[in-house]
Design a protein around this motif. Structure first.
Motif, mmCIF file in Angstrom:
data_model
loop_
_atom_site.group_PDB
_atom_site.id
_atom_site.type_symbol
_atom_site.label_atom_id
_atom_site.label_comp_id
_atom_site.label_asym_id
_atom_site.label_seq_id
_atom_site.Cartn_x
_atom_site.Cartn_y
_atom_site.Cartn_z
ATOM 1 N N GLN A 103 0.788 -1.362 0.159
ATOM 2 C CA GLN A 103 0.132 -0.124 0.058
ATOM 3 C C GLN A 103 0.942 1.243 -0.005
ATOM 4 O O GLN A 103 0.454 2.282 -0.763
ATOM 5 C CB GLN A 103 -0.970 -0.070 1.298
ATOM 6 C CG GLN A 103 -1.872 1.164 1.157
ATOM 7 C CD GLN A 103 -2.850 1.210 0.152
ATOM 8 O OE1 GLN A 103 -3.435 0.304 -0.494
ATOM 9 N NE2 GLN A 103 -3.152 2.560 -0.387
ATOM 10 N N LYS A 104 2.168 1.267 0.834
ATOM 11 C CA LYS A 104 2.743 2.243 0.870
ATOM 12 C C LYS A 104 3.498 2.559 -0.522
ATOM 13 O O LYS A 104 3.640 3.774 -0.900
ATOM 14 C CB LYS A 104 3.915 2.250 2.005
ATOM 15 C CG LYS A 104 4.895 3.165 1.996
ATOM 16 C CD LYS A 104 5.721 2.891 3.230
ATOM 17 C CE LYS A 104 6.795 4.090 3.106
ATOM 18 N NZ LYS A 104 7.944 3.554 4.596
ATOM 19 N N LEU A 105 3.912 1.644 -1.185
ATOM 20 C CA LEU A 105 4.517 1.782 -2.408
ATOM 21 C C LEU A 105 3.398 2.096 -3.545
ATOM 22 O O LEU A 105 3.976 2.924 -4.371
ATOM 23 C CB LEU A 105 5.181 0.226 -2.974
ATOM 24 C CG LEU A 105 5.715 0.329 -4.373
ATOM 25 C CD1 LEU A 105 6.804 1.223 -4.390
ATOM 26 C CD2 LEU A 105 6.343 -0.873 -4.805
ATOM 27 N N ALA A 106 2.257 1.873 -3.304
ATOM 28 C CA ALA A 106 1.244 2.292 -4.335
ATOM 29 C C ALA A 106 0.814 3.593 -4.354
ATOM 30 O O ALA A 106 0.711 4.255 -5.086
ATOM 31 C CB ALA A 106 -0.103 1.345 -4.257
ATOM 32 N N GLU A 107 0.887 4.156 -3.038
ATOM 33 C CA GLU A 107 0.566 5.607 -2.623
ATOM 34 C C GLU A 107 1.582 6.268 -3.142
ATOM 35 O O GLU A 107 1.635 7.431 -3.735
ATOM 36 C CB GLU A 107 0.533 5.805 -1.288
ATOM 37 C CG GLU A 107 -1.096 5.153 -0.689
ATOM 38 C CD GLU A 107 -0.915 5.023 0.791
ATOM 39 O OE1 GLU A 107 -0.190 5.711 1.392
ATOM 40 O OE2 GLU A 107 -2.061 4.713 1.168
ATOM 41 N N ALA A 108 3.124 6.095 -3.099
ATOM 42 C CA ALA A 108 4.199 6.644 -3.696
ATOM 43 C C ALA A 108 4.182 6.642 -5.389
ATOM 44 O O ALA A 108 4.418 7.718 -5.636
ATOM 45 C CB ALA A 108 5.553 6.076 -3.263
ATOM 46 N N CYS A 109 3.766 5.726 -6.030
ATOM 47 C CA CYS A 109 3.635 5.503 -7.427
ATOM 48 C C CYS A 109 2.349 6.448 -7.754
ATOM 49 O O CYS A 109 2.667 7.312 -8.650
ATOM 50 C CB CYS A 109 3.306 4.059 -7.622
ATOM 51 S SG CYS A 109 4.709 3.126 -7.234
ATOM 52 N N ARG A 110 1.585 6.362 -6.967
ATOM 53 C CA ARG A 110 0.429 7.290 -7.539
ATOM 54 C C ARG A 110 0.493 8.444 -7.269
ATOM 55 O O ARG A 110 0.386 9.594 -8.137
ATOM 56 C CB ARG A 110 -0.873 6.988 -6.396
ATOM 57 C CG ARG A 110 -1.604 5.795 -6.834
ATOM 58 C CD ARG A 110 -2.472 5.394 -5.856
ATOM 59 N NE ARG A 110 -3.824 4.825 -6.487
ATOM 60 C CZ ARG A 110 -5.160 4.744 -5.869
ATOM 61 N NH1 ARG A 110 -5.040 4.752 -4.609
ATOM 62 N NH2 ARG A 110 -6.082 4.250 -6.514
ATOM 63 N N ARG A 111 1.371 9.247 -6.281
ATOM 64 C CA ARG A 111 1.852 10.589 -6.204
ATOM 65 C C ARG A 111 2.764 10.851 -7.222
ATOM 66 O O ARG A 111 2.466 11.905 -7.871
ATOM 67 C CB ARG A 111 2.669 10.644 -4.724
ATOM 68 C CG ARG A 111 3.283 11.908 -4.520
ATOM 69 C CD ARG A 111 4.093 12.132 -3.213
ATOM 70 N NE ARG A 111 4.716 13.248 -3.187
ATOM 71 C CZ ARG A 111 6.124 13.363 -3.501
ATOM 72 N NH1 ARG A 111 6.508 12.434 -3.932
ATOM 73 N NH2 ARG A 111 6.709 14.374 -3.358
ATOM 74 N N ARG A 112 3.812 10.050 -7.437
ATOM 75 C CA ARG A 112 4.567 10.477 -8.895
ATOM 76 C C ARG A 112 4.050 10.617 -9.886
ATOM 77 O O ARG A 112 4.207 11.471 -10.677
ATOM 78 C CB ARG A 112 5.546 9.420 -8.866
ATOM 79 C CG ARG A 112 6.691 9.390 -8.025
ATOM 80 C CD ARG A 112 8.165 8.569 -8.017
ATOM 81 N NE ARG A 112 7.839 7.190 -8.998
ATOM 82 C CZ ARG A 112 7.577 6.054 -8.278
ATOM 83 N NH1 ARG A 112 8.118 5.983 -6.923
ATOM 84 N NH2 ARG A 112 7.577 4.876 -8.706
ATOM 85 N N HIS A 113 2.992 9.618 -10.313
ATOM 86 C CA HIS A 113 2.235 9.759 -11.445
ATOM 87 C C HIS A 113 1.379 11.091 -11.602
ATOM 88 O O HIS A 113 1.560 11.680 -12.480
ATOM 89 C CB HIS A 113 1.452 8.413 -11.536
ATOM 90 C CG HIS A 113 0.495 8.472 -12.707
ATOM 91 N ND1 HIS A 113 0.997 7.571 -13.829
ATOM 92 C CD2 HIS A 113 -0.753 8.674 -13.138
ATOM 93 C CE1 HIS A 113 0.043 7.805 -14.900
ATOM 94 N NE2 HIS A 113 -0.943 8.718 -14.452
ATOM 95 N N ARG A 114 0.594 11.402 -10.453
ATOM 96 C CA ARG A 114 -0.120 12.430 -10.571
ATOM 97 C C ARG A 114 0.713 13.814 -10.745
ATOM 98 O O ARG A 114 0.297 14.523 -11.688
ATOM 99 C CB ARG A 114 -0.844 12.652 -9.180
ATOM 100 C CG ARG A 114 -2.057 11.941 -9.044
ATOM 101 C CD ARG A 114 -2.868 12.098 -7.881
ATOM 102 N NE ARG A 114 -2.118 12.398 -6.620
ATOM 103 C CZ ARG A 114 -1.944 11.495 -5.643
ATOM 104 N NH1 ARG A 114 -2.512 10.253 -6.011
ATOM 105 N NH2 ARG A 114 -1.577 11.339 -4.640
ATOM 106 N N ILE A 115 1.930 13.935 -10.015
ATOM 107 C CA ILE A 115 2.714 15.033 -10.359
ATOM 108 C C ILE A 115 3.309 15.038 -11.762
ATOM 109 O O ILE A 115 3.359 16.183 -12.261
ATOM 110 C CB ILE A 115 3.855 14.921 -9.320
ATOM 111 C CG1 ILE A 115 3.423 15.271 -7.865
ATOM 112 C CG2 ILE A 115 4.985 15.841 -9.565
ATOM 113 C CD1 ILE A 115 4.512 14.836 -6.758
ATOM 114 N N VAL A 116 3.889 13.928 -12.242
ATOM 115 C CA VAL A 116 4.298 13.954 -13.614
ATOM 116 C C VAL A 116 3.125 14.347 -14.646
ATOM 117 O O VAL A 116 3.534 14.916 -15.415
ATOM 118 C CB VAL A 116 4.993 12.339 -14.056
ATOM 119 C CG1 VAL A 116 5.287 12.343 -15.572
ATOM 120 C CG2 VAL A 116 6.306 12.309 -13.272
ATOM 121 N N VAL A 117 2.022 13.639 -14.575
ATOM 122 C CA VAL A 117 0.879 14.003 -15.319
ATOM 123 C C VAL A 117 0.333 15.548 -15.336
ATOM 124 O O VAL A 117 0.419 16.229 -16.444
ATOM 125 C CB VAL A 117 -0.326 13.214 -15.173
ATOM 126 C CG1 VAL A 117 -1.418 13.751 -15.837
ATOM 127 C CG2 VAL A 117 -0.316 11.827 -15.355
#
Length: 156
Positions: A99-113
């Motif tokens: 879950q912690k990794l998924a949240e970090a990935c989602r954060r990175r994805h949102r920022i890059v988009v």
């Protein structure tokens, strides 16, 4: 500058790089490639759980465009890494670490988009390109992206 001048400049810039720094750069890219699968899977599993309440292998296969045996093999790897839990013939769930990794990935994805959108890139292209960039962007660059996006939103 002519194309030849640009090429010569790029060639001299490349030769100016320290061999150790270049090796570290390639090592970073290799590491990012190794973690891409895990990041893509946990991010998708979190999304499926949020939308459907569970993540089934058939849904993961469909969304990733891979065959079910590929999903089974990769889920086994994720289970060994402590990122997911699963009982045979049951849905897949994220462990706290997953879950912690998924949240970090989602954060990175949102920022890059958001950054790509701020450059005027259309949403479909920004989403597609973010899928690759998000795995390779450093925290320093990600913070710079976020700062640009924040400044763009603050302007009247």
């Amino acid at each position: 500058m002519t194309k030849l001048q640009i090429h010569r400049r790029e060639a001299s810039d490349a030769s100016d790089r320290d061999a150790k720094a270049q090796a570290e750069g390639f090592a970073t890219v290799r590491q990012a490639h190794e973690s891409e699968m895990a990041e893509d899977y946990v991010e998708l599993i979190a999304e499926l759980i949020e939308i459907q309440g569970e993540a089934r292998p058939v849904d993961i296969a469909e969304r990733l465009g891979v065959k079910p045996p590929t999903v089974t093999k990769n889920i086994s790897r994720l289970k060994e890494a402590g990122l997911v839990s699963r009982e045979r013939y049951r849905a897949i769930f994220l462990t706290p670490e997953g879950q912690k990794l998924a949240e970090a990935c989602r954060r990175r994805h949102r920022i890059v988009v958001a950054f790509l959108l701020s450059l005027g890139i259309d949403e479909e292209t920004a989403e597609r390109d973010a899928e690759g960039i998000e795995h390779h962007v450093s925290e320093t660059t990600l913070e710079a992206f976020e700062a640009v996006v924040t400044r763009a939103h603050e302007k009247p």
